[in-house]
Design a protein around this motif. Structure first.
Motif, PDB file in Angstrom:
ATOM      1  N   TYR A  52     -48.203 -32.377 -17.137  1.00  0.00           N
ATOM      2  CA  TYR A  52     -49.173 -31.389 -17.604  1.00  0.00           C
ATOM      3  C   TYR A  52     -49.121 -31.285 -19.136  1.00  0.00           C
ATOM      4  O   TYR A  52     -48.047 -31.220 -19.731  1.00  0.00           O
ATOM      5  N   ASN A  53     -50.300 -31.333 -19.754  1.00  0.00           N
ATOM      6  CA  ASN A  53     -50.429 -31.118 -21.199  1.00  0.00           C
ATOM      7  C   ASN A  53     -49.712 -32.192 -22.033  1.00  0.00           C
ATOM      8  O   ASN A  53     -49.180 -31.909 -23.101  1.00  0.00           O
ATOM      9  N   CYS A  54     -49.737 -33.414 -21.567  1.00  0.00           N
ATOM     10  CA  CYS A  54     -49.218 -34.545 -22.354  1.00  0.00           C
ATOM     11  C   CYS A  54     -50.418 -35.147 -23.084  1.00  0.00           C
ATOM     12  O   CYS A  54     -51.043 -36.101 -22.621  1.00  0.00           O
ATOM     13  N   ASP A  55     -50.741 -34.576 -24.205  1.00  0.00           N
ATOM     14  CA  ASP A  55     -51.986 -34.865 -24.918  1.00  0.00           C
ATOM     15  C   ASP A  55     -52.110 -36.279 -25.457  1.00  0.00           C
ATOM     16  O   ASP A  55     -53.219 -36.750 -25.702  1.00  0.00           O
ATOM     17  N   SER A  56     -51.032 -36.994 -25.657  1.00  0.00           N
ATOM     18  CA  SER A  56     -51.118 -38.339 -26.245  1.00  0.00           C
ATOM     19  C   SER A  56     -51.277 -39.442 -25.211  1.00  0.00           C
ATOM     20  O   SER A  56     -51.513 -40.590 -25.569  1.00  0.00           O
ATOM     21  N   LEU A  57     -51.166 -39.103 -23.921  1.00  0.00           N
ATOM     22  CA  LEU A  57     -51.362 -40.112 -22.876  1.00  0.00           C
ATOM     23  C   LEU A  57     -52.820 -40.542 -22.841  1.00  0.00           C
ATOM     24  O   LEU A  57     -53.718 -39.705 -22.801  1.00  0.00           O
ATOM     25  N   LYS A  58     -53.058 -41.853 -22.856  1.00  0.00           N
ATOM     26  CA  LYS A  58     -54.426 -42.372 -22.780  1.00  0.00           C
ATOM     27  C   LYS A  58     -54.676 -43.106 -21.462  1.00  0.00           C
ATOM     28  O   LYS A  58     -55.800 -43.169 -21.002  1.00  0.00           O
ATOM     29  N   SER A  59     -53.622 -43.663 -20.890  1.00  0.00           N
ATOM     30  CA  SER A  59     -53.768 -44.446 -19.667  1.00  0.00           C
ATOM     31  C   SER A  59     -52.533 -44.249 -18.794  1.00  0.00           C
ATOM     32  O   SER A  59     -51.420 -44.199 -19.304  1.00  0.00           O
ATOM     33  N   VAL A  60     -52.763 -44.129 -17.488  1.00  0.00           N
ATOM     34  CA  VAL A  60     -51.663 -43.970 -16.543  1.00  0.00           C
ATOM     35  C   VAL A  60     -51.902 -44.883 -15.354  1.00  0.00           C
ATOM     36  O   VAL A  60     -52.993 -44.903 -14.789  1.00  0.00           O
ATOM     37  N   THR A  61     -50.874 -45.641 -15.000  1.00  0.00           N
ATOM     38  CA  THR A  61     -50.893 -46.416 -13.765  1.00  0.00           C
ATOM     39  C   THR A  61     -49.925 -45.745 -12.806  1.00  0.00           C
ATOM     40  O   THR A  61     -48.712 -45.760 -13.012  1.00  0.00           O
ATOM     41  N   VAL A  62     -50.486 -45.123 -11.781  1.00  0.00           N
ATOM     42  CA  VAL A  62     -49.665 -44.438 -10.785  1.00  0.00           C
ATOM     43  C   VAL A  62     -48.964 -45.507  -9.953  1.00  0.00           C
ATOM     44  O   VAL A  62     -49.595 -46.482  -9.528  1.00  0.00           O
ATOM     45  N   PRO A  63     -47.663 -45.365  -9.719  1.00  0.00           N
ATOM     46  CA  PRO A  63     -46.915 -46.388  -8.977  1.00  0.00           C
ATOM     47  C   PRO A  63     -47.485 -46.660  -7.583  1.00  0.00           C
ATOM     48  O   PRO A  63     -48.063 -45.784  -6.940  1.00  0.00           O
TER      49      PRO A  63
END
Length: 185
Positions: A52-63
């Motif tokens: 929550y509120n990790c503002d610098s994340l641009k892309s996430v690959t869920v395992p």
């Protein structure tokens, strides 16, 4: 308490050991500088408010082995642009992507039919502005010069390829050419 890294303002990247099975509640909440997460396939649980509120994340690959995204797991990640979900996902709980104003693409590593079986607790959270990309999609449309994204699963995981020339993609899919760095962007 699972919130061990909560509000670490200077934490920029995380690479987990291969035997980690769960990201606990609020574990990385408000890590404002967190830009990259390298999940091992051993992860099966991403708990409430984990990112929550990790503002610098641009892309996430869920395992691959995650079956459920817990409540507000990625909410308020203002710069999150794309999410890659594997075919095994079964439940997306309440407000997982709430207030992710930059989120434009969800890449799902299954077919559209399989996606329709995913239980989404509040479907309105996934707004009309989000483009869904299915690995099982067979028709690709557009015009020459369009930027096209394709994603597919391979032996080593997933690969996203963006092409600036739809005609090159057409030739590739027909087997008439190979893709090289001159057409990949």
């Amino acid at each position: 308490n699972g919130a061990v890294f909560r509000s670490c303002k200077k934490l920029e990247s995380v690479k987990f050991a291969g035997d980690v099975e769960a990201i606990e509640c609020s574990a990385f909440q408000s890590c404002l500088s967190l830009k990259s997460i390298n999940f091992p396939d051993s992860i099966t649980t991403i708990a409430e408010l984990a990112f929550y509120n990790c503002d610098s994340l641009k892309s996430v690959t869920v395992p691959k082995n995650v079956k459920k995204l817990s409540t507000m797991a990625f909410s308020s990640c203002e710069n999150l642009e794309e999410v890659i979900l594997w075919e095994g996902i079964e439940i997306i709980e309440y407000r997982v992507f709430y207030d992710c104003d930059s989120l434009t693409d969800i890449y799902y590593m299954g077919t559209e039919e399989r996606w329709e079986a995913v239980k989404i607790e509040n479907p309105e959270q996934i707004e009309e502005k989000i483009r869904f990309n299915f690995a099982g999609a067979s028709d690709i449309s557009g015009t020459v010069g369009d930027k096209v994204s394709i994603i597919y699963g391979g032996l080593d995981g997933n690969m996203k390829v963006e092409l600036t020339d739809l005609s090159m993609l057409s030739l590739y899919l027909l087997g008439d050419t190979t893709l090289d760095e001159s057409v990949l962007k």
